[in-house]
Design a protein around this motif. Structure first.
Motif, PDB file in Angstrom:
ATOM      1  N   ILE A 124       4.082  52.641 -40.979  1.00  0.00           N
ATOM      2  CA  ILE A 124       3.438  51.642 -41.841  1.00  0.00           C
ATOM      3  C   ILE A 124       2.237  51.017 -41.149  1.00  0.00           C
ATOM      4  O   ILE A 124       1.170  50.842 -41.751  1.00  0.00           O
ATOM      5  CB  ILE A 124       4.453  50.554 -42.243  1.00  0.00           C
ATOM      6  CG1 ILE A 124       5.551  51.143 -43.128  1.00  0.00           C
ATOM      7  CG2 ILE A 124       3.759  49.403 -42.962  1.00  0.00           C
ATOM      8  CD1 ILE A 124       6.663  50.159 -43.470  1.00  0.00           C
ATOM      9  N   VAL A 125       2.403  50.682 -39.869  1.00  0.00           N
ATOM     10  CA  VAL A 125       1.301  50.084 -39.108  1.00  0.00           C
ATOM     11  C   VAL A 125       0.135  51.049 -39.013  1.00  0.00           C
ATOM     12  O   VAL A 125      -1.039  50.664 -39.163  1.00  0.00           O
ATOM     13  CB  VAL A 125       1.790  49.675 -37.706  1.00  0.00           C
ATOM     14  CG1 VAL A 125       0.608  49.284 -36.822  1.00  0.00           C
ATOM     15  CG2 VAL A 125       2.785  48.524 -37.799  1.00  0.00           C
ATOM     16  N   ALA A 126       0.435  52.335 -38.764  1.00  0.00           N
ATOM     17  CA  ALA A 126      -0.627  53.333 -38.632  1.00  0.00           C
ATOM     18  C   ALA A 126      -1.375  53.548 -39.944  1.00  0.00           C
ATOM     19  O   ALA A 126      -2.593  53.767 -39.948  1.00  0.00           O
ATOM     20  CB  ALA A 126      -0.028  54.651 -38.147  1.00  0.00           C
ATOM     21  N   SER A 127      -0.663  53.479 -41.055  1.00  0.00           N
ATOM     22  CA  SER A 127      -1.294  53.762 -42.349  1.00  0.00           C
ATOM     23  C   SER A 127      -2.003  52.548 -42.942  1.00  0.00           C
ATOM     24  O   SER A 127      -2.977  52.699 -43.675  1.00  0.00           O
ATOM     25  CB  SER A 127      -0.246  54.278 -43.337  1.00  0.00           C
ATOM     26  OG  SER A 127       0.767  53.303 -43.554  1.00  0.00           O
ATOM     27  N   THR A 128      -1.497  51.357 -42.633  1.00  0.00           N
ATOM     28  CA  THR A 128      -2.079  50.144 -43.236  1.00  0.00           C
ATOM     29  C   THR A 128      -2.947  49.339 -42.275  1.00  0.00           C
ATOM     30  O   THR A 128      -3.777  48.545 -42.717  1.00  0.00           O
ATOM     31  CB  THR A 128      -0.966  49.228 -43.768  1.00  0.00           C
ATOM     32  OG1 THR A 128      -0.133  48.795 -42.672  1.00  0.00           O
ATOM     33  CG2 THR A 128      -0.106  49.975 -44.790  1.00  0.00           C
ATOM     34  N   GLY A 129      -2.706  49.508 -40.984  1.00  0.00           N
ATOM     35  CA  GLY A 129      -3.480  48.759 -40.003  1.00  0.00           C
ATOM     36  C   GLY A 129      -3.031  47.332 -39.813  1.00  0.00           C
ATOM     37  O   GLY A 129      -3.729  46.546 -39.141  1.00  0.00           O
ATOM     38  N   VAL A 130      -1.863  46.948 -40.361  1.00  0.00           N
ATOM     39  CA  VAL A 130      -1.378  45.585 -40.170  1.00  0.00           C
ATOM     40  C   VAL A 130      -0.970  45.383 -38.712  1.00  0.00           C
ATOM     41  O   VAL A 130      -0.585  46.331 -38.021  1.00  0.00           O
ATOM     42  CB  VAL A 130      -0.182  45.281 -41.092  1.00  0.00           C
ATOM     43  CG1 VAL A 130      -0.605  45.346 -42.540  1.00  0.00           C
ATOM     44  CG2 VAL A 130       0.980  46.227 -40.820  1.00  0.00           C
ATOM     45  N   GLU A 131      -1.061  44.163 -38.265  1.00  0.00           N
ATOM     46  CA  GLU A 131      -0.728  43.835 -36.880  1.00  0.00           C
ATOM     47  C   GLU A 131       0.595  43.085 -36.824  1.00  0.00           C
ATOM     48  O   GLU A 131       0.769  42.066 -37.495  1.00  0.00           O
ATOM     49  CB  GLU A 131      -1.825  42.969 -36.264  1.00  0.00           C
ATOM     50  CG  GLU A 131      -1.595  42.635 -34.797  1.00  0.00           C
ATOM     51  CD  GLU A 131      -2.702  41.751 -34.243  1.00  0.00           C
ATOM     52  OE1 GLU A 131      -2.586  41.354 -33.063  1.00  0.00           O
ATOM     53  OE2 GLU A 131      -3.651  41.443 -34.996  1.00  0.00           O
TER      54      GLU A 131
END
Length: 283
Positions: free
Chosen positions: A133-140
């Protein structure tokens, strides 16, 4: 019929509100104790506490005192005051509320081992999902405060390993599984008790995260739901609060140990290890 429906709704709302307020009250009571202790140490002894010392102080006051104190107070309230209130109102007394506590037998130990393995396995699966999810959305995603202090002071992580068994596991399980889950189960049944208490327990760790975006922190907290469900199921199955306490302690101790190894001995893996483990140790 309408009056019965209204009473049913009110009882359901009361069960949810009381469960959540009890959980929050335990945390707030421990936090107040921590602030008072810090103030007294600073004012009377002139001691300026470091971040590791503040972490130890919070563990003692919150997990060691605040959470068990609220759990114990509620048990006494249900044991002594509720029957009197029911008698005054001339309503039937409900089944006595309690927390199952016993020396683990072979079955309990087996459930503890199985629960520990399931919780760790769930963490691995959750970590892969969160990474995707982090890789696809870029959320931190943020870091748990205890893990952040531990990464800056690796020796603290060694202290947190026994603290997981002595303070964190027992203190949090007494309140959130024994009281919060028990209160919800009392009204809505075991499955609702497990799921609702697990989501609530994972959600309150939002305030323990530093950094990260709001959406990223919610994603990180999603990884705590799986081990929370394991803890709730273990308690429901065994009716022995010692079992989820053991699982909880072993789970946290494992993560603290892994984080210590990553931070202390592997500079190359430090960033990756911190990103994976730091949110998870909040359980």
């Amino acid at each position: 019929m309408e009056s019965r429906t209204l009473v049913t709704v009110l009882r359901s709302v009361l069960a949810l509100l009381s469960a959540f307020l009890l959980g929050v009250s335990g945390l707030l009571f421990g936090l107040v104790l921590s602030l008072i202790a810090r103030f007294l140490l600073t004012l009377t002894l002139g001691i300026g506490l470091t971040e590791p010392q503040l972490l130890v102080l919070s563990l003692i006051t919150i997990q060691g005192i605040g959470l068990p104190a609220v759990a114990g107070a509620y048990i006494q309230f249900r044991r002594h005051l509720v029957p009197r209130i029911c008698e005054m109102l001339e309503v039937p007394d409900r089944e006595r509320f309690g927390i199952g506590v016993d020396v683990p037998d072979l079955r309990d130990l087996g459930v503890s081992v199985l629960g520990y393995g399931t919780a760790i396995g769930g963490l691995v699966v959750a970590a892969m999902i969160i990474s995707a999810i982090v890789a696809s959305t870029g959320v931190e995603t943020g870091q748990n405060q205890a893990a952040e202090v531990g990464m800056e002071n690796p020796e603290v992580l060694l202290l947190l390993i026994p603290a997981s068994f002595l303070l964190i596991g027992p203190g949090e399980e007494l309140l959130f599984r024994g009281i919060v889950q028990g209160r919800i189960r009392e009204r809505f049944g075991p499955i609702s008790g497990i799921v609702t208490a697990s989501v609530f327990f994972a959600g309150i760790h939002y305030f323990a995260l530093t950094g990260g975006s709001a959406s990223g922190n919610l994603v990180a907290l999603g990884g705590l739901v799986i081990p929370s469900l394991v803890l709730g199921t273990a308690y429901e199955y065994t009716d022995n609060i010692v079992v989820p306490s053991l699982i909880h302690g072993a789970y946290n101790a494992t993560l603290f140990s892994l984080l210590y190894v990553v931070v202390r001995y592997s500079d190359q893996l430090e960033a990756a290890g911190a990103a994976t483990l730091a949110p998870a140790v909040g359980l």
